[in-house]
Design an enzyme around this catalytic site. Structure first.
Site, PDB file in Angstrom:
ATOM      1  CG  PHE A 145     -12.867 -12.554  35.233  1.00 31.65           C
ATOM      2  CD1 PHE A 145     -11.721 -11.787  35.942  1.00 31.65           C
ATOM      3  CD2 PHE A 145     -13.368 -13.301  36.023  1.00 31.65           C
ATOM      4  CE1 PHE A 145     -11.302 -12.369  37.076  1.00 31.65           C
ATOM      5  CE2 PHE A 145     -12.749 -14.047  37.052  1.00 31.65           C
ATOM      6  CZ  PHE A 145     -11.794 -13.586  37.599  1.00 31.65           C
ATOM      7  CG  ASP A 232     -15.182 -18.524  31.096  1.00 34.22           C
ATOM      8  OD1 ASP A 232     -15.949 -19.030  31.557  1.00 34.22           O
ATOM      9  OD2 ASP A 232     -14.413 -17.753  31.401  1.00 34.22           O
ATOM     10  CE  LYS A 261     -18.283 -17.463  38.871  1.00 33.20           C
ATOM     11  NZ  LYS A 261     -18.239 -17.027  40.200  1.00 33.20           N
TER      12      LYS A 261
END
Length: 403
Positions: A145, A232, A261
């Protein structure tokens, strides 16, 4: 803002949101009015133990005092400048990131998916400018993802899921290989492949950590083929997995890494950090963003990352993650417990994980589910053994009531 200040109840707020906002299908039926450390409080004054941290965002604790103070101070000085002038928070944050990741250059974005878009653009431009017009192919992992904007969406290796379904045709130039399978990645690479892009731990894909052999093998493969290795770390970065960045567990350094985040402490910010050689690809005029390096977001990020490092929350993540996962093993209907640090996955059998999530919420514990089998937990990195024990007790009750 509180509901009562507007003469509204908790249910009024929920109904208003459902009337005027798009249905995204997975809302908690609570109205958060405040949060502090490991607790979240709703409009009725109910207290919840937070084991999802705004999806791995509030790593130094909800409303961390230093982060809040940095936001207030900067908001009173300059809230927005665009990329044209320099700013103190932007420069300080860039240096802090490079000093602690081993990278040379940083480009700030507004989110994780935008950071991944920038990394994809950088890799494709690097390949085309250095090797020819066809050298833009990127291999990513199945069940990965990487975000919901078009490049990041295409990089996401879930072609049959609702994440990609209905948005075709997707961006050309991507292939998918099996995670933790070096030979699958080798087979997916062609003469036109310029980069391999993976998460050190697949979060949305079910909380699957990479093996050391896999990531080290990818580094060797990229070196052999003249390709870039891209990580990532939007979810895994900044102490979540027991090291400053998750790739530090593996003795592997990427050519570029994305983050978001946890780096913002609740403010919208992301970044791509890269080597000097890679950074040259995004030359002046080739990439930009109006809000890139927003001073308030950068001030919050500087305070957040400083808190994570100075309090050595990577070590707490390592210790509490091991403790928590050992306790989760004792629960009924457990197929597997896996994770790295405090990125924890609980795979269940013969019970629906989404129903366990809702039962846990009723019992004042907030967790997420990545499917009907897997509970994902990414609590603030300040949790202690008592918090872990309470979470395990709630999950036990929730599972037993659904058996």
């Amino acid at each position: 803002m509180k509901a009562e200040e507007y003469g509204l109840s908790k249910q009024d707020i929920i109904e208003m949101a459902n009337t005027y906002m798009w249905d995204i299908g997975y809302r908690f039926p609570i109205v958060v009015e405040s949060a502090k450390d490991t607790k979240v409080f709703d409009a009725d004054g109910e207290e919840y133990l937070d084991f999802y941290a705004g999806i791995a965002v509030n790593s130094a604790g909800n409303c961390n005092e230093k982060v809040v103070a940095a936001i207030k101070e900067q908001a009173e000085q300059a809230m927005h400048t665009s990329l044209y002038p320099y700013s103190v928070p932007q420069a300080l944050l860039a240096k802090l990131i490079c000093d602690n990741t081993g990278m040379d250059k940083v480009f700030f974005q507004n989110s994780g998916t935008e950071a991944n878009e920038a990394m994809i653009k950088m890799a494709r431009k690097y390949g085309i400018e250095n090797f020819g017009e066809n050298r833009y192919h990127i291999v990513t992992a199945k069940k990965s993802f990487h975000g919901r904007t078009f490049g990041a969406l295409t990089a996401t290796g879930q072609p049959e899921s609702g994440i990609q379904k209905g948005f075709g045709p997707l961006l050309p130039g991507f292939s998918y290989a099996d995670f933790n399978d070096l030979e699958s990645f080798r087979a997916a690479c062609t003469d036109d492949t310029i980069a391999i892009m993976v998460e050190p731990v697949q979060g949305e894909g079910g909380v699957y950590p990479a093996t050391k052999e896999f990531l080290q093998g990818l580094r060797a493969l990229c070196d052999e083929k003249g390709m870039l290795l891209l990580f990532d770390e939007v979810q895994t970065g900044w102490c979540r997995c027991g090291e400053t960045m998750a790739y530090m567990h593996y003795g592997v350094k990427p050519d570029a890494v994305t983050m978001a985040k946890a780096m913002g402490g609740g403010m919208p910010i992301g970044a791509i950090a890269a080597t000097q050689e890679c950074a040259k690809a995004l030359n002046p005029g080739s990439h930009g963003s109006t809000y890139s390096g927003n001073p308030v977001c950068c001030a919050a990020s500087y305070a957040q990352i400083t808190e994570l490092l100075e309090k050595n929350l990577a070590q707490n993540a390592k210790e509490m993650g091991a403790y928590f996962m050992s306790k989760l093993q004792t629960l009924p209907n457990v197929k597997e417990v896996r994770g790295l640090g405090l990125l924890v996955g609980l795979e269940l059998c013969d019970v629906d994980a989404t129903q366990v999530k809702l039962k846990a919420m009723e019992k004042k514990l907030l967790v997420t589910a990545t499917s009907n089998r897997i509970i994902r937990m990414v609590p603030p990195l300040i949790i202690n053994q008592q918090d872990c024990d309470r979470a395990v007790a709630v999950l036990k009750e929730a599972i037993e009531e659904l058996m």
